[in-house]
Design a protein around this motif. Structure first.
Motif, PDB file in Angstrom:
ATOM      1  N   ARG A  26     -80.357 -16.194  21.898  1.00 49.85           N
ATOM      2  CA  ARG A  26     -81.311 -15.424  22.014  1.00 49.85           C
ATOM      3  C   ARG A  26     -82.305 -16.009  23.101  1.00 49.85           C
ATOM      4  O   ARG A  26     -82.745 -17.116  23.630  1.00 49.85           O
ATOM      5  CB  ARG A  26     -82.416 -15.860  20.914  1.00 49.85           C
ATOM      6  CG  ARG A  26     -82.050 -15.082  19.612  1.00 49.85           C
ATOM      7  CD  ARG A  26     -82.935 -15.441  18.187  1.00 49.85           C
ATOM      8  NE  ARG A  26     -82.140 -15.333  17.105  1.00 49.85           N
ATOM      9  CZ  ARG A  26     -81.126 -15.955  16.749  1.00 49.85           C
ATOM     10  NH1 ARG A  26     -80.588 -17.068  17.149  1.00 49.85           N
ATOM     11  NH2 ARG A  26     -80.539 -15.339  15.519  1.00 49.85           N
ATOM     12  N   TYR A  28     -85.680 -15.223  25.511  1.00 51.92           N
ATOM     13  CA  TYR A  28     -87.153 -14.842  25.399  1.00 51.92           C
ATOM     14  C   TYR A  28     -87.693 -14.476  26.606  1.00 51.92           C
ATOM     15  O   TYR A  28     -87.837 -15.299  27.606  1.00 51.92           O
ATOM     16  CB  TYR A  28     -88.094 -15.908  24.705  1.00 51.92           C
ATOM     17  CG  TYR A  28     -87.336 -16.238  23.328  1.00 51.92           C
ATOM     18  CD1 TYR A  28     -87.777 -15.405  22.246  1.00 51.92           C
ATOM     19  CD2 TYR A  28     -86.352 -17.246  23.044  1.00 51.92           C
ATOM     20  CE1 TYR A  28     -87.278 -15.734  20.958  1.00 51.92           C
ATOM     21  CE2 TYR A  28     -85.818 -17.451  21.790  1.00 51.92           C
ATOM     22  CZ  TYR A  28     -86.173 -16.687  20.730  1.00 51.92           C
ATOM     23  OH  TYR A  28     -85.680 -16.951  19.487  1.00 51.92           O
ATOM     24  N   VAL A  45     -87.424 -10.272  22.808  1.00 54.24           N
ATOM     25  CA  VAL A  45     -86.337 -11.108  22.606  1.00 54.24           C
ATOM     26  C   VAL A  45     -85.122 -10.259  22.862  1.00 54.24           C
ATOM     27  O   VAL A  45     -85.140  -9.129  22.647  1.00 54.24           O
ATOM     28  CB  VAL A  45     -86.430 -11.756  21.082  1.00 54.24           C
ATOM     29  CG1 VAL A  45     -86.444 -10.833  19.908  1.00 54.24           C
ATOM     30  CG2 VAL A  45     -85.228 -12.798  20.966  1.00 54.24           C
ATOM     31  N   ARG A  46     -84.127 -10.774  23.260  1.00 53.53           N
ATOM     32  CA  ARG A  46     -82.800 -10.187  23.563  1.00 53.53           C
ATOM     33  C   ARG A  46     -81.699 -11.234  22.892  1.00 53.53           C
ATOM     34  O   ARG A  46     -81.701 -12.243  23.529  1.00 53.53           O
ATOM     35  CB  ARG A  46     -82.550  -9.690  24.936  1.00 53.53           C
ATOM     36  CG  ARG A  46     -81.162  -8.949  25.123  1.00 53.53           C
ATOM     37  CD  ARG A  46     -81.028  -8.412  26.210  1.00 53.53           C
ATOM     38  NE  ARG A  46     -79.744  -7.683  26.339  1.00 53.53           N
ATOM     39  CZ  ARG A  46     -79.304  -6.641  27.269  1.00 53.53           C
ATOM     40  NH1 ARG A  46     -80.235  -6.358  28.178  1.00 53.53           N
ATOM     41  NH2 ARG A  46     -78.334  -6.128  27.291  1.00 53.53           N
ATOM     42  N   VAL A  47     -80.824 -10.603  22.086  1.00 52.01           N
ATOM     43  CA  VAL A  47     -79.753 -11.548  21.717  1.00 52.01           C
ATOM     44  C   VAL A  47     -78.130 -11.187  22.719  1.00 52.01           C
ATOM     45  O   VAL A  47     -78.069 -10.120  22.945  1.00 52.01           O
ATOM     46  CB  VAL A  47     -79.485 -11.325  20.462  1.00 52.01           C
ATOM     47  CG1 VAL A  47     -78.039 -12.208  20.116  1.00 52.01           C
ATOM     48  CG2 VAL A  47     -80.659 -11.673  19.307  1.00 52.01           C
TER      49      VAL A  47
END
Length: 122
Positions: A26, A28, A45-47
Motif C-alpha cells: 500500500r 500513501y 492510498v494505492r495498492v
C-alpha cells in the motif's frame, strides 16, 4: 529534518510511505494522484504489486539525548517523542523517562536538546 519512522517504498521514481502485505504494497500520498483513492482529507492510498516496487525499506530516525541513544518516534511543535534504545532500565528511570510498556521508556525532548539526528535504513 523530517522525522521518518516506518516503511517507505519507491515506485515509478517517487517515494511514498508504505505498508507491505505479502505480495502487495500500500502506497500513501498526501495529495491526489492518478490511481490513488482518497481515504481521509489529506491521505490517499494505492495498492500495487510488490514486484512493481523499485525499493522497499524500513526507516528509523535516531538521536542522542542527555548523552544516551534514542529512536525518534515523532515530532510536534518543536518537541520530539523519543524512545530510549540503550537497554538499561535503571538508567532510563534515573533519566526520568516515562515507562510506556515493560522495558520501553519514552519522553518528550526539545528538538534543541537532541544531537546527532540521523536516519538508519534497513
Amino acid at each position: 529534518m523530517t522525522i521518518r519512522h516506518g516503511y517507505y517504498a519507491t515506485w515509478r521514481g517517487t517515494e511514498y510511505e508504505a505498508s507491505p502485505d505479502e505480495d502487495v504494497v500500500r502506497l500513501y500520498a498526501t495529495r491526489a494522484a492518478e490511481g490513488f483513492q482518497q481515504v481521509t482529507p489529506d491521505r490517499y492510498v494505492r495498492v500495487v504489486p510488490l514486484s512493481e516496487v523499485d525499493q522497499l525499506r524500513y526507516v528509523t530516525t535516531h538521536c542522542t539525548w542527555r548523552g544516551e541513544p534514542f529512536v525518534v518516534l515523532g515530532e510536534h511543535d518543536g518537541w520530539l517523542r523519543v524512545e530510549y534504545s540503550g537497554g538499561k532500565a535503571p538508567l532510563a528511570e534515573a533519566l526520568g523517562l516515562e515507562l510506556f510498556d515493560r522495558g520501553v521508556y519514552q519522553a518528550w525532548a526539545s528538538e534543541h536538546e537532541v544531537e546527532g539526528l540521523h536516519e538508519e535504513t534497513v
